[in-house]
Design a protein around this motif. Structure first.
Motif, PDB file in Angstrom:
ATOM      1  N   GLN A   1      -9.114  80.958  -7.254  1.00 28.68           N
ATOM      2  CA  GLN A   1      -9.366  79.600  -8.182  1.00 28.68           C
ATOM      3  C   GLN A   1     -10.650  79.516  -8.716  1.00 28.68           C
ATOM      4  O   GLN A   1     -10.893  79.023 -10.077  1.00 28.68           O
ATOM      5  N   ARG A   2     -11.762  79.949  -7.953  1.00 28.20           N
ATOM      6  CA  ARG A   2     -13.054  79.943  -8.357  1.00 28.20           C
ATOM      7  C   ARG A   2     -13.206  81.005  -9.519  1.00 28.20           C
ATOM      8  O   ARG A   2     -13.913  80.825 -10.551  1.00 28.20           O
ATOM      9  N   GLY A   3     -12.678  82.013  -9.314  1.00 26.25           N
ATOM     10  CA  GLY A   3     -12.721  83.092 -10.188  1.00 26.25           C
ATOM     11  C   GLY A   3     -12.150  82.819 -11.757  1.00 26.25           C
ATOM     12  O   GLY A   3     -12.535  82.953 -12.732  1.00 26.25           O
ATOM     13  N   ARG A   4     -10.978  82.136 -11.702  1.00 24.56           N
ATOM     14  CA  ARG A   4     -10.356  81.680 -12.848  1.00 24.56           C
ATOM     15  C   ARG A   4     -11.270  80.515 -13.605  1.00 24.56           C
ATOM     16  O   ARG A   4     -11.125  80.291 -14.825  1.00 24.56           O
ATOM     17  N   MET A   5     -11.812  79.661 -12.845  1.00 24.64           N
ATOM     18  CA  MET A   5     -12.863  78.889 -13.404  1.00 24.64           C
ATOM     19  C   MET A   5     -13.974  79.629 -14.308  1.00 24.64           C
ATOM     20  O   MET A   5     -14.592  78.896 -15.172  1.00 24.64           O
ATOM     21  N   ARG A   6     -14.500  80.711 -13.748  1.00 22.76           N
ATOM     22  CA  ARG A   6     -15.557  81.225 -14.337  1.00 22.76           C
ATOM     23  C   ARG A   6     -15.323  82.328 -15.460  1.00 22.76           C
ATOM     24  O   ARG A   6     -15.960  82.682 -16.417  1.00 22.76           O
ATOM     25  N   ARG A   7     -14.126  82.918 -15.240  1.00 25.76           N
ATOM     26  CA  ARG A   7     -13.405  83.866 -16.187  1.00 25.76           C
ATOM     27  C   ARG A   7     -12.093  84.169 -15.846  1.00 25.76           C
ATOM     28  O   ARG A   7     -11.568  83.777 -15.048  1.00 25.76           O
TER      29      ARG A   7
ATOM     30  N   ARG B   1      22.940  77.002   5.084  1.00 28.11           N
ATOM     31  CA  ARG B   1      22.060  77.052   3.954  1.00 28.11           C
ATOM     32  C   ARG B   1      21.711  78.394   3.348  1.00 28.11           C
ATOM     33  O   ARG B   1      21.406  79.260   4.140  1.00 28.11           O
ATOM     34  N   ARG B   2      21.727  78.672   1.969  1.00 26.50           N
ATOM     35  CA  ARG B   2      21.688  79.965   1.365  1.00 26.50           C
ATOM     36  C   ARG B   2      20.166  80.269   1.349  1.00 26.50           C
ATOM     37  O   ARG B   2      19.124  79.339   1.401  1.00 26.50           O
ATOM     38  N   ASP B   3      19.744  81.537   1.352  1.00 23.01           N
ATOM     39  CA  ASP B   3      18.549  82.060   1.060  1.00 23.01           C
ATOM     40  C   ASP B   3      17.290  81.305   1.991  1.00 23.01           C
ATOM     41  O   ASP B   3      16.336  80.962   1.316  1.00 23.01           O
ATOM     42  N   VAL B   4      17.363  81.231   3.206  1.00 27.78           N
ATOM     43  CA  VAL B   4      16.270  80.829   4.053  1.00 27.78           C
ATOM     44  C   VAL B   4      15.482  81.817   4.184  1.00 27.78           C
ATOM     45  O   VAL B   4      15.626  82.964   4.864  1.00 27.78           O
ATOM     46  N   ALA B   5      14.170  81.636   3.805  1.00 27.73           N
ATOM     47  CA  ALA B   5      13.238  82.747   3.918  1.00 27.73           C
ATOM     48  C   ALA B   5      12.236  82.756   4.981  1.00 27.73           C
ATOM     49  O   ALA B   5      11.969  81.466   5.596  1.00 27.73           O
ATOM     50  N   VAL B   6      11.537  83.456   5.616  1.00 30.77           N
ATOM     51  CA  VAL B   6      10.693  83.648   6.567  1.00 30.77           C
ATOM     52  C   VAL B   6       9.262  84.265   6.106  1.00 30.77           C
ATOM     53  O   VAL B   6       9.575  85.570   5.819  1.00 30.77           O
ATOM     54  N   LEU B   7       8.456  83.643   6.183  1.00 22.30           N
ATOM     55  CA  LEU B   7       6.811  84.305   5.977  1.00 22.30           C
ATOM     56  C   LEU B   7       6.312  84.375   7.107  1.00 22.30           C
ATOM     57  O   LEU B   7       5.923  83.545   8.058  1.00 22.30           O
ATOM     58  N   ALA B   8       5.976  85.533   7.518  1.00 17.92           N
ATOM     59  CA  ALA B   8       4.875  85.872   8.722  1.00 17.92           C
ATOM     60  C   ALA B   8       3.622  85.888   8.175  1.00 17.92           C
ATOM     61  O   ALA B   8       3.253  86.683   7.718  1.00 17.92           O
ATOM     62  N   VAL B   9       2.980  84.761   8.672  1.00 25.09           N
ATOM     63  CA  VAL B   9       1.398  84.713   8.372  1.00 25.09           C
ATOM     64  C   VAL B   9       0.637  85.416   9.693  1.00 25.09           C
ATOM     65  O   VAL B   9       0.852  84.842  10.701  1.00 25.09           O
ATOM     66  N   THR B  10      -0.181  86.243   9.128  1.00 24.38           N
ATOM     67  CA  THR B  10      -1.012  86.859  10.095  1.00 24.38           C
ATOM     68  C   THR B  10      -2.546  86.352  10.002  1.00 24.38           C
ATOM     69  O   THR B  10      -3.202  86.608  11.088  1.00 24.38           O
ATOM     70  N   SER B  11      -2.941  85.622   8.872  1.00 24.32           N
ATOM     71  CA  SER B  11      -4.213  85.197   9.014  1.00 24.32           C
ATOM     72  C   SER B  11      -4.179  84.141   7.849  1.00 24.32           C
ATOM     73  O   SER B  11      -4.455  84.322   6.589  1.00 24.32           O
ATOM     74  N   ALA B  12      -4.182  82.749   8.530  1.00 18.97           N
ATOM     75  CA  ALA B  12      -4.179  81.627   7.450  1.00 18.97           C
ATOM     76  C   ALA B  12      -5.670  81.694   6.739  1.00 18.97           C
ATOM     77  O   ALA B  12      -5.852  81.272   5.719  1.00 18.97           O
ATOM     78  N   ASP B  13      -6.708  82.214   7.522  1.00 17.74           N
ATOM     79  CA  ASP B  13      -7.867  82.228   7.086  1.00 17.74           C
ATOM     80  C   ASP B  13      -8.020  83.226   5.781  1.00 17.74           C
ATOM     81  O   ASP B  13      -8.775  82.844   4.769  1.00 17.74           O
ATOM     82  N   ARG B  14      -7.411  84.548   5.878  1.00 19.90           N
ATOM     83  CA  ARG B  14      -7.564  85.468   4.712  1.00 19.90           C
ATOM     84  C   ARG B  14      -6.674  84.677   3.265  1.00 19.90           C
ATOM     85  O   ARG B  14      -7.072  84.913   2.432  1.00 19.90           O
ATOM     86  N   LEU B  15      -5.684  84.351   3.838  1.00 19.79           N
ATOM     87  CA  LEU B  15      -4.736  83.723   2.781  1.00 19.79           C
ATOM     88  C   LEU B  15      -5.557  82.709   2.255  1.00 19.79           C
ATOM     89  O   LEU B  15      -5.560  82.415   0.660  1.00 19.79           O
ATOM     90  N   ASN B  16      -6.302  81.681   2.834  1.00 18.35           N
ATOM     91  CA  ASN B  16      -6.898  80.577   2.255  1.00 18.35           C
ATOM     92  C   ASN B  16      -8.232  81.018   1.552  1.00 18.35           C
ATOM     93  O   ASN B  16      -8.418  80.571   0.335  1.00 18.35           O
ATOM     94  N   ALA B  17      -8.730  81.750   2.113  1.00 17.69           N
ATOM     95  CA  ALA B  17      -9.888  82.523   1.443  1.00 17.69           C
ATOM     96  C   ALA B  17      -9.808  83.060   0.049  1.00 17.69           C
ATOM     97  O   ALA B  17     -10.306  83.006  -0.855  1.00 17.69           O
ATOM     98  N   GLY B  18      -8.704  83.767   0.018  1.00 15.79           N
ATOM     99  CA  GLY B  18      -8.236  84.600  -1.188  1.00 15.79           C
ATOM    100  C   GLY B  18      -7.864  83.632  -2.276  1.00 15.79           C
ATOM    101  O   GLY B  18      -7.982  83.890  -3.259  1.00 15.79           O
ATOM    102  N   TRP B  19      -7.102  82.363  -1.783  1.00 13.54           N
ATOM    103  CA  TRP B  19      -6.589  81.600  -2.634  1.00 13.54           C
ATOM    104  C   TRP B  19      -7.675  80.779  -3.497  1.00 13.54           C
ATOM    105  O   TRP B  19      -7.826  80.510  -4.643  1.00 13.54           O
ATOM    106  N   THR B  20      -8.512  80.316  -2.455  1.00 11.06           N
ATOM    107  CA  THR B  20     -10.014  79.538  -3.066  1.00 11.06           C
ATOM    108  C   THR B  20     -10.622  80.409  -4.060  1.00 11.06           C
ATOM    109  O   THR B  20     -11.509  80.107  -5.027  1.00 11.06           O
ATOM    110  N   ALA B  21     -11.029  81.750  -3.704  1.00 10.78           N
ATOM    111  CA  ALA B  21     -11.520  82.739  -4.287  1.00 10.78           C
ATOM    112  C   ALA B  21     -11.138  82.792  -5.821  1.00 10.78           C
ATOM    113  O   ALA B  21     -11.759  83.130  -6.875  1.00 10.78           O
TER     114      ALA B  21
END
Length: 790
Positions: A696-702, A674-694
């Motif tokens: 989204q909140r920011g786009r709702m406000r401005r 299979r072509r182009d199998v990518a591997v994502l090294a996650v060091t912090s699901a916490d930081r990823l998730n917090a940044g994502w939700t922040a």
């Protein structure tokens, strides 16, 4: 003005203001949620008002620190309002949004809270560890920090909490000094009256750990009555009276007291004359004049403590003292009715419209204000210190070819321990009797263990070979703790507030077995609620700790790391990642939050906080990154591409932690078909998730830009499959599919583990390379890989 007379006027004002504050919130203030009670504990405030008056307005000095009983918060707020430290709008909005908090809070209240309280018992134990940290700081600064007392105001029912008793033993081991616990012994809890003879059990427990116990039972009025003819019989009756009867008679009032005393004592001479000299109101006042409700008696008791021995003051009080609720067994959450409040107002002589006047009804306001102006405790103003920031010294790189993150952590600390000056000199490590098995040995050998006085290493003196050099001294930088995770997190919390409490920067690091974070979770949450700054290292983790079995294997801790406010959570797989994270953590722990723009910044990059590392004992063949700014940014923001996607990527394998070899191996094997199998090294699901939700909140406000995880996944084709894998609960990474609407197949561990090899357990729980391949096959119908696992 006479000091005792002034204290009595303050006591009366605090009783009124605290009770009115609660009444106003429940019966006057508009905007209540239907019939939902606001609450506020008028009875618990009343039992504490005399203790707090004598303590704060006579005994304390600015260097003393106090954990206030949670249910006495209105008295605390009233006290600061009286002193001009709290605006009226805050107490008018008590328990409302933006108002004074239900329980004293360092971060939400603007009055001078030393320790947040509210999780019952934890604020009490916190003072013992704050005293130990104070001694460490004084040794570090050679006595520049004043030797203040660490004091807890505690309800008698709070002493049922196990963490209180756990900390007593730890305090004894560390020669605890200058710590007072003042017990509001009103003998009532939320549901009823406490057992008879509790005071004897408390004296025995405290005495066993070397504490002085002061029993403050009778007020000045009672002691004077005992000196009258017939007074000895009255004292004997009071001392023998059961708790529930005393409470009931208190509620019923003077006539009931008179009848019962005459019936029980049976005297028609001196005792009868003693009673007849008092009308019903005076008799009720006499019988409720316990030591904890008499500012004169309390002042004498506090003044008598003239050494640094830890002291428990057992102050007998009346729950609801001075109010219509006094003594009733249901008064814990009770509120005065409007009619009762009207009578209470009349008794205090408060005119309509003067309810919030600080010195209303005071005969000599100028005289009392002059007294308040010279109260020592408040003379220094707000007692919240700051400490200089310590500059980063850059990551410490470990060049091992094969190593675990747990061992790498120990090697990084050891390398830092060789340095003099800088960050290493401000580190204080601690561990609940797992110092050796969590990687701290080399650091402790270099930096020593803390004790108030020097203690020899007996094994070394006796020439017994040992790799551990257990040298205890005031200069030591490791705090040896017993097997109690609650104590660990309370000690981390106390040390993590050193910059604010004492003006000295400490960077606390605590290590424990990762599954046992759950044992101390209440204290961890409490430490974060204080905004304490520390680094906690959970290691070893996951079913990867294979031979140890399910009792020592953690499953849900990654979710704890994600959900715990005030805690940035990481799980690196490789040493280069760990080096970057540790360097960043020492800076993050020092950020003061002054530049935080709004609550949309849930990454807390401006506010800073505590950090949690989930490490492993599994040795991995090391992958070397570029060690540049881009690599560091990806590690800190939570993820980076180990194998970047291409324009035709159909599969991404995203992993976190010690399962990295399985993800990489599966990607290599699948890549043959299979072509182009990518591997994502996650060091912090916490930081990823917090940044994502922040974001989204920011786009709702401005207008706002994408988060780090959105940028990472932005170019993936819509049909791409995400397979996530972690040695922990699969929900940790399962949310990645929601970022851009991709299908996700989450792999992880959902059940208790068992003993076995790493290979056996990873295969059993479906987090090995074969399981990843099967998952891809299953989630890709009609697109067989044409290969067999193995």
């Amino acid at each position: 003005m006479d000091d005792i007379a002034a204290l009595r006027q303050i006591e009366r004002r605090l009783l009124w203001l605290s009770c009115w504050m609660i009444h106003h919130a429940n019966h006057v203030r508009p905007g209540r949620d239907g019939a939902v009670k606001v609450g506020g504990h008028q009875a618990s405030c009343a039992s504490m008002v005399s203790i707090m008056t004598a303590l704060y307005f006579r005994t304390l000095r600015p260097q003393d620190r106090v954990a206030v009983k949670p249910h006495a918060a209105p008295v605390f707020h009233a006290m600061h309002y009286l002193m001009g430290n709290l605006p009226r709008d805050r107490i008018e909005n008590f328990r409302g949004f933006g108002g004074a908090q239900s329980y004293p809070s360092r971060t939400k209240d603007i009055d001078d809270v030393d320790f947040s309280t509210g999780s019952v018992g934890l604020g009490v134990a916190m003072t013992a560890f704050a005293a130990i940290i104070r001694d460490h700081v004084r040794a570090r600064t050679r006595g520049e920090v004043p030797e203040g007392r660490m004091i807890a105001l505690v309800g008698d029912a709070e002493l049922d909490e196990g963490n209180v008793h756990e900390c007593l033993q730890e305090g004894w081991k560390h020669d605890l000094r200058n710590c007072w616990w003042i017990i509001d012994y009103n003998r009532q809890s939320l549901d009823g009256v406490v057992r008879e003879g509790l005071w004897q059990r408390l004296e025995a427990v405290f005495g066993a750990y070397g504490w002085r116990v002061l029993r403050v039972k009778h007020g000045a009025m009672q002691r004077a009555a005992f000196a009258e003819p017939g007074g000895a019989a009255l004292r004997d009756w009071i001392d023998a009276c059961p708790n529930d009867l005393y409470a009931a008679l208190t509620y019923k009032g003077g006539a009931a007291w008179r009848q019962r005393l005459i019936e029980d004592i049976g005297d028609r001479g001196a005792v009868t004359a003693l009673l007849d000299r008092r009308d019903d109101a005076a008799l009720a006042a006499l019988m409720t004049d316990l030591g904890g409700q008499c500012v004169e008696t309390l002042a004498e008791a506090f003044d008598a403590i003239d050494d640094d021995r830890p002291t428990a003051v057992l102050a007998y009080t009346v729950k609801g003292w001075g109010t219509p609720l006094a003594g009733h067994k249901d008064n814990h959450g009770g509120l005065m009715t409007p009619a009762q409040m009207a009578a209470f107002r009349a008794g205090h002589g408060v005119p309509d419209g003067a309810e919030w006047e600080p010195l209303a009804t005071v005969p000599d306001p100028a005289g009392l204000r002059a007294f308040l102006d010279r109260v020592p405790f408040f003379a220094a103003g707000r007692r919240r210190f700051a400490a200089p920031r310590l500059d980063s010294e850059g990551p410490v790189w470990i060049e091992d070819q094969v190593q675990s993150t747990q061992a790498g952590f120990g090697k990084i600390l050891d390398a830092m321990g060789r340095r003099t000056g800088g960050i290493a000199d401000h580190i204080l490590t601690m561990s609940p009797d797992v110092t050796v098995s969590t990687g701290l040995s080399s650091w402790v050998n270099r930096r020593g263990l803390f004790a108030r006085t020097d203690r020899a290493d007996t094994f070394r003196d006796q020439t017994v070979p040992s790799i551990q050099k257990w040298r205890f001294s005031p200069r030591g930088q490791h705090l040896e703790l017993g097997i109690a995770e609650m104590n660990l997190f309370l000690a981390l919390g106390a040390a993590g507030l050193s910059h604010a409490l004492f003006g000295v920067r400490i960077l606390p690091i605590g290590t424990l077995y990762d599954p046992f974070i759950a044992r101390g979770l209440d204290a961890l949450n409490y430490a974060c609620y204080q905004d304490a700054r520390f680094l906690v290292v959970g290691t070893p983790s996951g079913v990867t700790l294979a031979p140890e079995g399910g009792a020592h294997q953690s499953v849900g801790t990654p979710l704890i790391g994600m959900s715990q406010d005030g805690l940035a959570s990481f799980e690196p797989a490789y040493l280069d990642e760990l080096s970057v994270i540790l360097d960043w953590s020492f800076d993050y722990m020092q950020r003061d939050g002054a530049d935080d723009p709004d609550d949309g910044s849930w990454l807390r990059d401006e506010t800073g906080g505590a950090v949690y590392l989930r490490l492993s004992t599994r040795p991995l063949e090391q992958l070397r990154g570029a060690r540049d700014a881009a690599f560091a940014r990806g590690v800190i923001d939570g993820a980076y591409w180990l194998r970047p996607p291409g324009p035709n990527t159909e599969l991404v394998i995203a992993y976190q932690g010690a399962v990295a070899p399985a993800a990489i191996a599966a990607a290599g094997r699948i890549g043959n078909a299979r072509r182009d199998v990518a591997v994502l090294a996650v060091t912090s699901a916490d930081r990823l998730n917090a940044g994502w939700t922040a974001a989204q909140r920011g786009r709702m406000r401005r207008a706002g830009g994408p988060s780090h995880v959105e940028r990472l996944l932005a170019d993936l084709p819509a049909h791409c499959l995400l397979v996530t894998v972690i040695d922990g609960h699969p929900a940790t990474l399962a949310w990645l599919g929601a970022v851009a609407g991709h299908r996700v197949a989450p792999l992880g561990v959902e059940h208790f583990g068992q003993s076995g090899t790493i290979e056996d357990l990873h295969a059993h729980f479906g987090i090995d390379a074969d399981a990843i391949m099967r998952t891809v096959e299953t989630c890709s119908p009609g697109r067989a890989l044409g290969m067999r696992p193995g």
